[in-house]
Design a protein around this motif. Structure first.
Motif, PDB file in Angstrom:
ATOM      1  N   PRO A  94      21.831  46.495  51.032  1.00 26.67           N
ATOM      2  CA  PRO A  94      22.579  47.316  52.008  1.00 26.67           C
ATOM      3  C   PRO A  94      23.793  46.620  52.611  1.00 26.67           C
ATOM      4  CG  PRO A  94      20.226  47.570  52.343  1.00 26.67           C
ATOM      5  CD  PRO A  94      20.397  46.483  51.323  1.00 26.67           C
ATOM      6  N   ILE A  95      23.793  45.300  52.701  1.00 25.60           N
ATOM      7  CA  ILE A  95      24.933  44.614  53.314  1.00 25.60           C
ATOM      8  C   ILE A  95      26.226  44.913  52.541  1.00 25.60           C
ATOM      9  CG2 ILE A  95      24.729  42.447  52.027  1.00 25.60           C
ATOM     10  CD1 ILE A  95      25.343  40.982  54.653  1.00 25.60           C
ATOM     11  N   LEU A  96      26.091  45.246  51.264  1.00 24.82           N
ATOM     12  CA  LEU A  96      27.278  45.537  50.454  1.00 24.82           C
ATOM     13  C   LEU A  96      27.976  46.809  50.904  1.00 24.82           C
ATOM     14  CD1 LEU A  96      25.918  44.718  46.883  1.00 24.82           C
ATOM     15  CD2 LEU A  96      27.336  43.288  48.356  1.00 24.82           C
ATOM     16  N   GLN A  97      27.267  47.657  51.636  1.00 29.58           N
ATOM     17  CA  GLN A  97      27.881  48.900  52.091  1.00 29.58           C
ATOM     18  C   GLN A  97      29.020  48.630  53.053  1.00 29.58           C
ATOM     19  OE1 GLN A  97      24.555  51.200  53.553  1.00 29.58           O
ATOM     20  NE2 GLN A  97      23.515  51.067  51.581  1.00 29.58           N
ATOM     21  N   GLN A  98      29.061  47.422  53.602  1.00 30.19           N
ATOM     22  CA  GLN A  98      30.139  47.085  54.533  1.00 30.19           C
ATOM     23  C   GLN A  98      31.426  46.686  53.804  1.00 30.19           C
ATOM     24  OE1 GLN A  98      28.649  44.240  57.479  1.00 30.19           O
ATOM     25  NE2 GLN A  98      26.586  44.990  57.092  1.00 30.19           N
ATOM     26  N   LEU A  99      31.335  46.528  52.501  1.00 30.78           N
ATOM     27  CA  LEU A  99      32.526  46.121  51.746  1.00 30.78           C
ATOM     28  C   LEU A  99      33.327  47.346  51.339  1.00 30.78           C
ATOM     29  CD1 LEU A  99      31.010  43.396  49.398  1.00 30.78           C
ATOM     30  CD2 LEU A  99      31.929  43.152  51.694  1.00 30.78           C
ATOM     31  N   SER A 100      34.627  47.188  51.309  1.00 31.09           N
ATOM     32  CA  SER A 100      35.480  48.289  50.876  1.00 31.09           C
ATOM     33  C   SER A 100      35.500  48.346  49.350  1.00 31.09           C
ATOM     34  CB  SER A 100      36.904  48.064  51.384  1.00 31.09           C
ATOM     35  OG  SER A 100      37.466  46.954  50.715  1.00 31.09           O
ATOM     36  N   ALA A 101      36.093  49.406  48.825  1.00 28.94           N
ATOM     37  CA  ALA A 101      36.184  49.562  47.371  1.00 28.94           C
ATOM     38  C   ALA A 101      37.019  48.442  46.751  1.00 28.94           C
ATOM     39  CB  ALA A 101      36.781  50.923  47.032  1.00 28.94           C
ATOM     40  N   ASP A 102      37.924  47.874  47.547  1.00 28.57           N
ATOM     41  CA  ASP A 102      38.715  46.751  47.036  1.00 28.57           C
ATOM     42  C   ASP A 102      37.877  45.489  46.934  1.00 28.57           C
ATOM     43  OD1 ASP A 102      40.901  48.355  46.979  1.00 28.57           O
ATOM     44  OD2 ASP A 102      41.671  47.685  48.917  1.00 28.57           O
ATOM     45  N   GLN A 103      36.904  45.375  47.826  1.00 28.27           N
ATOM     46  CA  GLN A 103      36.129  44.141  47.881  1.00 28.27           C
ATOM     47  C   GLN A 103      34.950  44.155  46.923  1.00 28.27           C
ATOM     48  OE1 GLN A 103      35.390  44.377  52.178  1.00 28.27           O
ATOM     49  NE2 GLN A 103      36.522  42.472  52.420  1.00 28.27           N
ATOM     50  N   LEU A 104      34.559  45.352  46.478  1.00 30.07           N
ATOM     51  CA  LEU A 104      33.426  45.472  45.576  1.00 30.07           C
ATOM     52  C   LEU A 104      33.825  46.426  44.467  1.00 30.07           C
ATOM     53  CD1 LEU A 104      30.394  44.657  45.224  1.00 30.07           C
ATOM     54  CD2 LEU A 104      29.839  46.833  46.316  1.00 30.07           C
ATOM     55  N   ALA A 105      34.059  45.898  43.285  1.00 27.01           N
ATOM     56  CA  ALA A 105      34.570  46.741  42.215  1.00 27.01           C
ATOM     57  C   ALA A 105      34.163  46.190  40.862  1.00 27.01           C
ATOM     58  CB  ALA A 105      36.097  46.826  42.297  1.00 27.01           C
ATOM     59  N   LEU A 106      34.154  47.069  39.884  1.00 25.55           N
ATOM     60  CA  LEU A 106      33.925  46.664  38.502  1.00 25.55           C
ATOM     61  C   LEU A 106      35.247  46.732  37.756  1.00 25.55           C
ATOM     62  CD1 LEU A 106      30.749  48.811  37.830  1.00 25.55           C
ATOM     63  CD2 LEU A 106      30.794  46.330  37.882  1.00 25.55           C
ATOM     64  N   TYR A 107      35.493  45.766  36.904  1.00 28.13           N
ATOM     65  CA  TYR A 107      36.640  45.889  36.019  1.00 28.13           C
ATOM     66  C   TYR A 107      36.324  45.200  34.705  1.00 28.13           C
ATOM     67  CZ  TYR A 107      37.914  41.059  37.190  1.00 28.13           C
ATOM     68  OH  TYR A 107      37.925  39.699  37.344  1.00 28.13           O
ATOM     69  N   SER A 108      37.070  45.568  33.671  1.00 29.73           N
ATOM     70  CA  SER A 108      36.795  44.977  32.374  1.00 29.73           C
ATOM     71  C   SER A 108      38.035  44.278  31.846  1.00 29.73           C
ATOM     72  CB  SER A 108      36.349  46.054  31.383  1.00 29.73           C
ATOM     73  OG  SER A 108      37.391  46.975  31.176  1.00 29.73           O
ATOM     74  N   GLN A 109      37.795  43.287  31.036  1.00 29.23           N
ATOM     75  CA  GLN A 109      38.880  42.580  30.370  1.00 29.23           C
ATOM     76  C   GLN A 109      38.515  42.453  28.902  1.00 29.23           C
ATOM     77  OE1 GLN A 109      39.407  38.793  32.280  1.00 29.23           O
ATOM     78  NE2 GLN A 109      41.018  39.551  33.619  1.00 29.23           N
ATOM     79  N   ASN A 110      39.520  42.660  28.057  1.00 30.90           N
ATOM     80  CA  ASN A 110      39.271  42.439  26.644  1.00 30.90           C
ATOM     81  C   ASN A 110      39.424  40.966  26.349  1.00 30.90           C
ATOM     82  OD1 ASN A 110      38.839  45.165  26.043  1.00 30.90           O
ATOM     83  ND2 ASN A 110      41.043  45.526  26.007  1.00 30.90           N
ATOM     84  N   GLU A 111      38.436  40.406  25.688  1.00 27.52           N
ATOM     85  CA  GLU A 111      38.515  39.011  25.285  1.00 27.52           C
ATOM     86  C   GLU A 111      38.321  38.988  23.779  1.00 27.52           C
ATOM     87  OE1 GLU A 111      36.126  36.521  27.747  1.00 27.52           O
ATOM     88  OE2 GLU A 111      36.930  37.381  29.590  1.00 27.52           O
ATOM     89  N   GLY A 112      39.389  38.661  23.076  1.00 23.16           N
ATOM     90  CA  GLY A 112      39.341  38.763  21.628  1.00 23.16           C
ATOM     91  C   GLY A 112      39.452  40.226  21.224  1.00 23.16           C
ATOM     92  N   LEU A 113      39.233  40.510  19.952  1.00 25.28           N
ATOM     93  CA  LEU A 113      39.422  41.862  19.458  1.00 25.28           C
ATOM     94  C   LEU A 113      38.231  42.745  19.778  1.00 25.28           C
ATOM     95  CD1 LEU A 113      40.984  41.044  15.984  1.00 25.28           C
ATOM     96  CD2 LEU A 113      42.114  42.057  17.965  1.00 25.28           C
ATOM     97  N   GLU A 114      37.034  42.178  19.674  1.00 24.92           N
ATOM     98  CA  GLU A 114      35.825  42.989  19.739  1.00 24.92           C
ATOM     99  C   GLU A 114      35.225  43.046  21.128  1.00 24.92           C
ATOM    100  OE1 GLU A 114      34.434  44.727  17.099  1.00 24.92           O
ATOM    101  OE2 GLU A 114      36.401  44.234  16.281  1.00 24.92           O
TER     102      GLU A 114
END
Length: 116
Positions: free
Chosen positions: A59-79
């Motif tokens: 529940p403590i994560l509910q205090q974080l904004s969308a900027d502070q808690l987010a998922l993102y992906s990065q391509n590393e290599g081709l696959e």
């Protein structure tokens, strides 16, 4: 900007969360469903569900904004597409966590023979 709410505390909670297998506690849904997250595209509902479930479990994560808690992906290599969880200025590699989980559970099956 000031320190995020007890950042180390939050990271410790996340660490614990990631190290618990989904539904690993009897009758409790506590824990991450990394496989379904890593299988699909990040703009799918799965990503939102993942974040929402994380906020339910910690529940403590509910205090974080969308900027502070987010998922993102990065391509590393081709696959390889690596998915990161961003917590404040910390990035957690979810692929790595899942790989660790898988190798641990495989070891568990092999080496647990004389566990008392």
């Amino acid at each position: 900007g000031g320190d995020m709410i007890g950042r180390n505390k939050i990271l410790a909670m996340l660490d614990h969360w990631f190290n618990s297998e989904i539904n690993g506690y009897f009758g409790s849904p506590y824990g991450p469903d990394l496989n379904s997250l890593l299988m699909g595209p990040l703009d799918s509902p799965v990503a939102n569900e993942f974040i929402n479930k994380m906020k339910q479990d910690i529940p403590i994560l509910q205090q974080l904004s969308a900027d502070q808690l987010a998922l993102y992906s990065q391509n590393e290599g081709l696959e390889t597409k690596v998915i990161y969880l961003k917590v404040g200025d910390v990035a957690i590699n979810l692929n790595q966590i899942r790989d660790n989980q898988m190798s641990q559970s495989m070891q568990g099956e092999t080496y647990d023979v004389d566990a008392s």
